[in-house]
Structures are given as structure tokens and as C-alpha cells.
Enzyme design. Structure first.
Site, mmCIF file in Angstrom:
data_model
loop_
_atom_site.group_PDB
_atom_site.id
_atom_site.type_symbol
_atom_site.label_atom_id
_atom_site.label_comp_id
_atom_site.label_asym_id
_atom_site.label_seq_id
_atom_site.Cartn_x
_atom_site.Cartn_y
_atom_site.Cartn_z
ATOM 1 N N HIS A 64 3.440 -0.502 1.959
ATOM 2 C CA HIS A 64 2.820 -1.025 3.177
ATOM 3 C C HIS A 64 1.433 -1.558 2.882
ATOM 4 C CE1 HIS A 64 0.953 2.921 2.779
ATOM 5 N NE2 HIS A 64 0.004 2.489 3.588
ATOM 6 N N ASP A 100 -2.282 -1.487 5.108
ATOM 7 C CA ASP A 100 -2.769 -0.708 6.243
ATOM 8 C C ASP A 100 -2.939 -1.548 7.510
ATOM 9 O OD1 ASP A 100 -2.779 1.643 4.774
ATOM 10 O OD2 ASP A 100 -4.777 1.236 3.963
ATOM 11 N N HIS A 132 0.514 -0.915 -0.992
ATOM 12 C CA HIS A 132 0.447 0.362 -1.701
ATOM 13 C C HIS A 132 1.445 1.359 -1.136
ATOM 14 C CE1 HIS A 132 -2.347 0.723 1.690
ATOM 15 N NE2 HIS A 132 -2.145 2.025 1.668
ATOM 16 N N ARG A 172 -9.940 8.463 4.601
ATOM 17 C CA ARG A 172 -9.973 7.007 4.481
ATOM 18 C C ARG A 172 -10.819 6.373 5.566
ATOM 19 N NH1 ARG A 172 -4.563 3.959 5.986
ATOM 20 N NH2 ARG A 172 -5.673 3.130 7.773
HETATM 21 C C1 OGA Z 1 -3.677 5.374 2.977
HETATM 22 C C2 OGA Z 1 -2.498 5.642 2.141
HETATM 23 C C3 OGA Z 1 -1.957 6.692 0.069
HETATM 24 C C4 OGA Z 1 -2.143 8.000 -0.611
HETATM 25 O O1 OGA Z 1 -4.591 6.195 2.978
HETATM 26 O O2 OGA Z 1 -3.705 4.296 3.596
HETATM 27 O O3 OGA Z 1 -1.525 4.951 2.231
HETATM 28 O O4 OGA Z 1 -1.751 8.063 -1.791
HETATM 29 N N1 OGA Z 1 -2.654 6.655 1.278
HETATM 30 O O5 OGA Z 1 -2.628 8.945 -0.001
HETATM 31 MN MN MN Z 2 -1.999 3.166 3.480
#
Ligand code: OGA
Ligand code: MN
Length: 286
Positions: free
Chosen positions: A106, A108, A257, A273
Site C-alpha cells: 500500500h 499511506d 510498502h 508514524r
Molecule cells: C506504516 C506502515 C509498516 C511497518 O506505518 O504506514 O505501513 O512495518 N508500517 O510497520
Molecule cells: Mn503504511
């Protein structure tokens, strides 16, 4: 000051060496960091033993921050600019709502009409091994398509859904997914997105895309599957192995990611985040 950069993989990413993001930073130094961010898609800052407020303040240099109103369950109670990604159980012992965050390809906030410019994820607790995150360079993925495929997808819009996690938290997962769907109606996004700052074309696809606008799920799924598989070939990837106090900044407009579940879930993995607001993109699909 000339930034000291070390490439993270062939496909994308660079480590910024010797910078403490909590220290005062001139416009010109941040300008170099931002250029590196645009050029490499991901920047890594190691050993950032900083406070939540410092994480938020550094993130603001990239742009205005999301207060995560579309993800109300996942916010830090005292800092709405911080989204929790943790497997730490709640105080009442029930499982965390964000235990399975990001476990699919995805970008974000793609399920909103203001998808994110970029995200800065900081690690607080990491498991002994694993808990890695995979990233894909979507410029490279687009560039590697044939002329015929580029033509075929040029005007397609993918319908992105919120609340589509493959894995759901045992107790609150279903409620959460329903809530997410209510707050965030389906949004159509261009499959080929022109990066608003670099002007380059990138594939904008992922596992939240359920179909193309104007097409059925059955018709769409084979092409969605192909594009995701194409974009996630090893040569387009960087796999991040977290250490405590890493900050990883990624550009959501040209990178997708996925969080991997490659770790012992009895061990703590706690990340937070910030999400930089992006320019408008897409439309609500009716
Ligand atoms: C995010 C996500 C990935 C992770 O924080 O947007 O997708 O490895 N995290 O925690
Ligand atoms: Mn993410």
C-alpha cells in the site's frame, strides 16, 4: 553542508549519516535533505533517540501534518499527529488495534482524496529478529512496463478501499474494518500518477485496490495482481531491517510498502508514524 548519503539498495533509499534530526537545522541543510528524499524515495536516519515532540517538529519540515482523523483508533492519545503501529496489548489486556497495520502492499492514505506526501516512521521497540518492512520503487516499476501496457493503463483509476487488512485483530478487527469503511468511502486514484514535484510517472497501485473504475472486480483483479507482482520484483525493492531509534521517511507518491510479519509476535514491536499531508488526488467513487 554536504550531506553524507549511503545508498540502501540498488532500487531506492539512502541513509543520511551524521545528522541528529532534533538539532536546529538550517533551511539549506533541510533543503538538501528534501532533495535527497525526492531523489531516493526513502531516507533513513539511525540512532534518533528523540522525543515525540521532536519527531513531530522534524516531520513538519516536510509539510503540514495529518491529524489522523480518518484513523481515529490508531492515534496517540496525546499527540494526534502520531499514528501508533504497535503490537503492545491495550491496558485491559486486549490486543492492539494496530497490530497488523501495513501488512499488505500500500501507499499511506491512498484511500482518501488527500493521500499522503510522505510518512516518517520511528522505531521504539523492535523484535530480536525480523519485523522488517519492504519498499518498492514505483517509478522503476512504471518505467519497466512495455509501451503497450503503459498505454493500456494510462487512463485507468483504481478504487482504493480502507479497512481491507488481510489479517484482522481477533476481537476488534471486524468492528474496526467496518468503522474504517464508514469513515472512508471508496476513492478512485489514477493508476499512473504524475509526481507533483518531480514530474515523473509512477505506478500507484497496491492491495487496497479492489477494481478499476468502470470495470468489475472479475475483470480488474488479474491486471491488479499483475501490476502488484510486477512492481514487487526483487530488483525494485528495499527491505528495511529495523534497529531501535531508526527514523525512516518515505515518499508515498512514488514508493509503496508492506510490513512483514516475520517475527515472534510475543516480542514487542512498537513504531510511531507522522504522516505528511499531500496534494489532492483522485475522487470519491460512487
Ligand atoms: C506504516 C506502515 C509498516 C511497518 O506505518 O504506514 O505501513 O512495518 N508500517 O510497520
Ligand atoms: Mn503504511
Amino acid at each position: 553542508m554536504a550531506l553524507k548519503l549511503r545508498k540502501l539498495s540498488y532500487a531506492l533509499g539512502a541513509e543520511v549519516c551524521g545528522v541528529d534530526v532534533a538539532m536546529p537545522m538550517s533551511e539549506s541543510t533541510f533543503g538538501e535533505i528534501y532533495q535527497a528524499f525526492l531523489g531516493h524515495g526513502i531516507l533513513l536516519f539511525r540512532d534518533q533517540d528523540i522525543t515525540r515532540s521532536q519527531h513531530i517538529e522534524f516531520s513538519r519540515r516536510f509539510g503540514a501534518l495529518d491529524r489522523h482523523e480518518t484513523l481515529p483508533r490508531d492515534r496517540h492519545p496525546d499527540h494526534p499527529e502520531l499514528l501508533m503501529v504497535t503490537n503492545e496489548p491495550k491496558p485491559d489486556g486486549s490486543p492492539s488495534d494496530t497490530k497488523y497495520t501495513g501488512r499488505q502492499w500500500h501507499s499511506d492514505m491512498s484511500f482518501t482524496t488527500g493521500p499522503s506526501l510522505g510518512s516518517l516512521l520511528k522505531s521504539y521497540e523492535v523484535p530480536e529478529v525480523g519485523g522488517d518492512t519492504l519498499f518498492a520503487n514505483m517509478y522503476a516499476a512504471y518505467d519497466a512496463l512495455s509501451g503497450g501496457m503503459k498505454k493500456l493503463i494510462a487512463d485507468l483509476h483504481g478504487i482504493h478501499l480502507s479497512g481491507t487488512r488481510k489479517l484482522a485483530n481477533e476481537t476488534t478487527g471486524i468492528v474496526r474494518a467496518e468503522e474504517q469503511k464508514r469513515i472512508n468511502p471508496p476513492v478512485a486514484q489514477p493508476v499512473v500518477r504524475v509526481h507533483p514535484e518531480t514530474g515523473r510517472k509512477a505506478l500507484y497501485i497496491g492491495e487496497k485496490v479492489k477494481r478499476f473504475d468502470g470495470m468489475s472486480e472479475e475483470e480488474s483483479q488479474p491486471l491488479i495482481d499483475y501490476l502488484v507482482r510486477h512492481a514487487t520484483q526483487p530488483e525494485f525493492l528495499y527491505r528495511h531491517q529495523w534497529r531501535k531509534n531508526d527514523i525512516l521517511a518515505w515518499d508515498n507518491r512514488c514508493v509503496m510498502h508492506q510490513a512483514l510479519g516475520d517475527f515472534d509476535e510475543t516480542q514487542l514491536r512498537h513504531m510511531e508514524r507522522t504522516t505528511i499531508l499531500g496534494t489532492p488526488s483522485g475522487y470519491v467513487a460512487t
